[in-house]
Design an enzyme around this catalytic site. Sequence first.
Site, PDB file in Angstrom:
ATOM      1  CE  LYS A  87      -0.639 -22.135  -1.174  1.00  0.00           C
ATOM      2  NZ  LYS A  87       0.650 -22.731  -0.985  1.00  0.00           N
ATOM      3  NE  ARG A 105      -4.896 -24.145  -6.298  1.00  0.00           N
ATOM      4  CZ  ARG A 105      -6.027 -24.810  -6.202  1.00  0.00           C
ATOM      5  NH1 ARG A 105      -5.800 -26.139  -6.303  1.00  0.00           N
ATOM      6  NH2 ARG A 105      -7.313 -24.670  -5.881  1.00  0.00           N
ATOM      7  CB  THR A 155       8.180 -27.591  -3.338  1.00  0.00           C
ATOM      8  OG1 THR A 155       6.608 -27.350  -3.882  1.00  0.00           O
ATOM      9  CG2 THR A 155       7.971 -28.633  -2.153  1.00  0.00           C
TER      10      THR A 155
HETATM   11  C1  OAK Z   1      -3.138 -30.424  -0.602  1.00  0.00           C
HETATM   12  C2  OAK Z   1      -4.447 -30.997  -0.171  1.00  0.00           C
HETATM   13  C3  OAK Z   1      -4.507 -31.219   1.382  1.00  0.00           C
HETATM   14  C4  OAK Z   1      -3.638 -30.932   1.936  1.00  0.00           C
HETATM   15  C5  OAK Z   1      -2.444 -30.286   1.509  1.00  0.00           C
HETATM   16  C6  OAK Z   1      -2.142 -29.985   0.385  1.00  0.00           C
HETATM   17  C7  OAK Z   1      -1.012 -29.545  -0.292  1.00  0.00           C
HETATM   18  O1  OAK Z   1      -0.670 -29.238  -1.327  1.00  0.00           O
HETATM   19  N1  OAK Z   1      -0.157 -29.114   0.774  1.00  0.00           N
HETATM   20  C8  OAK Z   1       1.087 -28.385   0.407  1.00  0.00           C
HETATM   21  O2  OAK Z   1       1.972 -29.615   0.257  1.00  0.00           O
HETATM   22  C9  OAK Z   1       3.361 -29.127  -0.303  1.00  0.00           C
HETATM   23  C10 OAK Z   1       4.281 -30.307  -0.313  1.00  0.00           C
HETATM   24  O3  OAK Z   1       4.579 -30.788   0.916  1.00  0.00           O
HETATM   25  C11 OAK Z   1       4.002 -28.188   0.864  1.00  0.00           C
HETATM   26  O4  OAK Z   1       5.236 -27.639   0.511  1.00  0.00           O
HETATM   27  C12 OAK Z   1       3.002 -26.838   0.819  1.00  0.00           C
HETATM   28  O5  OAK Z   1       3.552 -26.038   1.911  1.00  0.00           O
HETATM   29  C13 OAK Z   1       1.600 -27.325   1.195  1.00  0.00           C
HETATM   30  O6  OAK Z   1       0.767 -26.292   1.571  1.00  0.00           O
END
Ligand code: OAK
Length: 752
Positions: free
Chosen positions: A498, A493, A599
């Site tokens: 980032k 994203r 990831t």
């Molecule tokens: C999306 C919506 C609300 C809060 C967090 C997210 C999100 O996508 N966070 C991401 O989650 C991934 C899986 O745990 C992590 O690897 C990323 O660092 C994190 O930004």
Amino acid sequence: MTRLNDLALSAYGRPLADLSNQQACSMLQDLVKERSAALAPTAGKRRLYYISAEFLLGKLLTNNLINLGLYEDVKAQLEDAGLSLSEVEECEVEPSLGNGGLGRLAACFLDSIATLGLPGDGIGLNYHFGLFRQKFVQNQQLALPDAWLGEEDVLVGGREAFQVPFADFTVTSKLYTIDVLGYGRKTKNRLRLFDLVGVDDTLVPHDSIEFDKREVRRNLTLFLYPDDSDEDGRLLRVYQQYFMVSNAAQLILAEAVERGSNLHDLADYAVVQINDTHPTMVIPELIRLLEEEHDMAFDEAVNIVSRMVAYTNHTILAEALEKWPLAFIERVSPQIAAIIRKLDARIAKNYDDPAVQIIQDGVVHMAHLAIHYGISVNGVAALHTKILEESELSSFYRIYPEKFNNKTNGITFRRWVMGCNPPLAHLLDTTLGSEWRTTGDLTGLLDHADDQDVLSALADVKADAKGRMRAFMLENQGAHIPEDAIIDVQVKRIHEYKRQQMLALYIIWKYLDIKNGNVPPRPITIVFGGKAAPAYTIAQDIIHLILTLSTWIANDPDVAPHLQVLMVENYNVTAAEHLIPAADISEQISLASKEASGTSNMKFMLNGAVTLCTLDGANVEIADLVGEGNIYTFGASSEEVERLYAEGSYDARSYYRRPGIKLLVDFMTNPHFIAMGSAERLRRLHDDVAGKDWFMALLDLEEYIQVKEAVYRDFEDRGAWARKELVNIAHAGTFSSDRTIAQYNGDIWHLG
Ligand code: OAK
């Protein structure tokens, strides 16, 4: 195995060789449906419900064929008939039910839960237009509705399911199912997707994602994360969340009763993992149902629910930590608001620390609710969990140290190597035997770190992946990538933390350096991919900068042969599957402390890219595993960053004033460059970076440039680089989501 030719004759009255790719695709999807229909659901008394606002599934055909053990055979039969599985698969539409890391993680987890034979289903919503489809027009992002639901639906069912009572009206839900198959398993799990009876697609025009947000009875499941920049949008999100969890709670109770629960023992029958805070209202909803529909006393209901819900945190960014005005929840469901008030009162009675209250100034802190009334709180990488314990959630950690635990993320090897990089999977088989496919253990590769045959086979695998990626980019957007180019990729994203803007500043530096006559030994192709939230202006500006740079450089005959900047349009799982295997360099350059885990870093590593990173999220664990020499790190540490924030002492301007940095930042607004793009966007971004730079790109920029140059130099020692690739792959086993899921089960879920 089924003769596909016979299938083709009975389905289309024609031999396999005469089918179109589309027909072959439908036929294979039907085959998969038939095979999975014959599988029994995974059994067990205690069942997991993984509730998530997003499931970023990707195309399902190849993954299902792999998990059913049909992949090699189908591929061979298609080839004999002159068809290619990868071309057939292009006809499949990718479901649009997710947005980023959290959604893709949920999809990997479903695959691993099924593969480990654990009884566990996903629960989410069936968004008709998903997040959005990204198009580039005049070097800017245009967000279009992604009408992914077609005739070839992967969804099964659609039976009327439950009544969901909102304050002013009640709606009926429909339940769809996508079967989730485990690798080599005889049982299956399910992804349950709820939709709204009466949802009206015609509210959405073809060319925009604007729609009437107040028409809740008709719009509830149209979009994932509807724009929340106004009150109607925020209210709609609360409606959506309540719709999701009310359905989830009703399903959980019904299934538990079916399995023999008397509901007083519900916690023995069900465990709920809530994927970030979006599903938090499942806690009061379960309590409401137990009280209102099953005559349970409030205290007992609270007690039971508090023993069966676990919460995963995926971010420490303040704006993503959900807080809803109690008044909104009141408007959506007064019963839920009343229960939240009672739950809050209990906490207020026992703890006076304002930081742990659920309702503060009329606002409900969803994470606080989840932590007080759940069994577990986990972060998604070691550093992230440490930050939660020591700073973000330290007040909670003091009260409930036993609830906190780390679960470093993982990725499914079925999709991220077997599916997207078959030549690598084959090389691993011939080098290690095929056990890695179930154990995830790749460390045996280390015995071959100096084996020239393996290293050269690895180089062939990379060249092959680059060929597939070059074809994809040509087909997708007419981009010609030089055959011998170094492939340097940042896909995720678009967000300031980032720091895509920092890579853009490097590109400006490199452009000027090449202009000065320093021509690199081989062409460099830098590839970006990612969507920006439509209401997030600076992120849109960053996309505009990247696209404008791409055009600018392509138009400069001095530089174009040596440097190419591309941005993949509509980056999604399918694009990732083409880009990641081809990458030489994995850009993981977030401001330390801000990326919970990441990831894609794991997917790149598994496919032999070398990581260029800050010590953030799971990068820290990657660095520990592969060791110095096999990874490139730079930048301020998370402690330094946290200190700068705490002191408020970061001064972007003092970095901007450095001549070397000023030159790069001001390039954005030089008259020639700006004439090529939107002056408004480029000036706004320039001023933001030069004057505020909240995510400190300028702080790390000089070191980033130096280290990046070292990476490109080292790439030219092809032998040494191949060894780095091998070491990275060898250590990627730690990041199998099978490992992650085994840990969730061992520490939190205790399924079976
Ligand atoms: C999306 C919506 C609300 C809060 C967090 C997210 C999100 O996508 N966070 C991401 O989650 C991934 C899986 O745990 C992590 O690897 C990323 O660092 C994190 O930004």
